[in-house]
Design a protein around this motif. Structure first.
Motif, PDB file in Angstrom:
ATOM      1  N   ARG A   1     -15.451   1.758 -10.076  1.00 50.46           N
ATOM      2  CA  ARG A   1     -15.804   0.352  -9.533  1.00 50.46           C
ATOM      3  C   ARG A   1     -17.234  -0.059 -10.175  1.00 50.46           C
TER       4      ARG A   1
ATOM      5  N   ALA B   1     -13.012  -1.553  -6.121  1.00 49.37           N
ATOM      6  CA  ALA B   1     -12.287  -0.241  -5.665  1.00 49.37           C
ATOM      7  C   ALA B   1     -10.790  -0.600  -6.059  1.00 49.37           C
TER       8      ALA B   1
ATOM      9  N   THR C   1      -6.815   0.593  -5.038  1.00 47.57           N
ATOM     10  CA  THR C   1      -6.001   0.629  -4.001  1.00 47.57           C
ATOM     11  C   THR C   1      -4.758   1.273  -4.318  1.00 47.57           C
ATOM     12  N   LYS C   2      -4.162   2.454  -4.043  1.00 46.82           N
ATOM     13  CA  LYS C   2      -2.963   2.908  -4.588  1.00 46.82           C
ATOM     14  C   LYS C   2      -1.892   2.085  -3.943  1.00 46.82           C
TER      15      LYS C   2
ATOM     16  N   TYR D   1      -2.360   0.936  -9.054  1.00 49.24           N
ATOM     17  CA  TYR D   1      -3.557   0.503  -8.248  1.00 49.24           C
ATOM     18  C   TYR D   1      -3.817  -0.790  -8.269  1.00 49.24           C
TER      19      TYR D   1
ATOM     20  N   LEU E   1       0.779  -1.263   0.040  1.00 48.81           N
ATOM     21  CA  LEU E   1      -0.087  -0.138   0.155  1.00 48.81           C
ATOM     22  C   LEU E   1       0.853   1.127  -0.037  1.00 48.81           C
TER      23      LEU E   1
ATOM     24  N   MET F   1      -1.523   5.848   3.450  1.00 53.24           N
ATOM     25  CA  MET F   1      -2.727   5.438   4.260  1.00 53.24           C
ATOM     26  C   MET F   1      -4.021   5.830   3.549  1.00 53.24           C
ATOM     27  N   GLU F   2      -3.972   5.690   2.097  1.00 50.50           N
ATOM     28  CA  GLU F   2      -4.867   6.509   1.298  1.00 50.50           C
ATOM     29  C   GLU F   2      -6.134   5.456   1.251  1.00 50.50           C
ATOM     30  N   GLU F   3      -7.283   6.083   1.306  1.00 47.01           N
ATOM     31  CA  GLU F   3      -8.561   5.156   1.356  1.00 47.01           C
ATOM     32  C   GLU F   3      -8.615   4.477  -0.308  1.00 47.01           C
ATOM     33  N   PRO F   4      -9.305   3.325  -0.257  1.00 43.72           N
ATOM     34  CA  PRO F   4      -9.500   2.881  -1.911  1.00 43.72           C
ATOM     35  C   PRO F   4     -10.308   4.061  -2.636  1.00 43.72           C
ATOM     36  N   MET F   5      -9.931   4.038  -4.054  1.00 45.20           N
ATOM     37  CA  MET F   5     -10.655   4.976  -4.778  1.00 45.20           C
ATOM     38  C   MET F   5     -11.816   4.213  -5.514  1.00 45.20           C
TER      39      MET F   5
END
Length: 129
Positions: free
Chosen positions: A98, A118, A120-121, A69, A35, A38-42
């Motif tokens: 998504r 979603a 995830t970066k 991603y 990961l 701490m970015e949220e999934p986009m």
């Protein structure tokens, strides 16, 4: 139902995305990425300068510009490994989102429709230093 899917897939060929398929013994696998922050999934990523690679039957690696991603499909999609199959991504915008459908097409027939999850970066472990 198959006729409807064929018509839908044919209409989406203009948005076909290139994909490379990697088997379980190939060099890239899901565990090769971590990961990024701490970015949220986009929910969506840009289609500009984007491509994707199949890591396994439920995980794609989207590369959008310099960003990467992971996308876990809503279900397994073993048709991604069909020899001679192509993929066609159903989207009407400049973004990939998504719940959009990635069609697997072989010989003009739609073999499967796989829904995206979603985004995830991530970054490659080798680049994490």
């Amino acid at each position: 139902m198959r006729t409807i899917l064929l018509a839908t897939a044919a209409a989406m060929f203009a948005t076909t995305a290139a994909a490379e398929t990697f088997g379980k013994d190939d060099e890239m696998q899901v565990g090769d990425f971590i990961l990024k922050g701490m970015e949220e999934p986009m929910l969506c990523v840009s289609r500009e300068k984007s491509n994707f690679k199949v890591l396994d039957d439920q995980t794609l690696l989207f590369i959008s510009g310099e960003d990467m991603y992971l996308n876990k499909l809503s279900d397994n999609c073993p048709a991604l490994y069909m020899k001679g199959a192509r993929t066609s991504l159903q989207t009407n915008t400049r973004r990939v989102c998504r719940n959009e459908t990635l069609f697997v097409v072989k010989g003009g027939d739609v073999e499967a429709g796989c829904n995206l999850g979603a985004f995830t970066k991530v970054q490659a472990l080798s680049a994490a230093g």
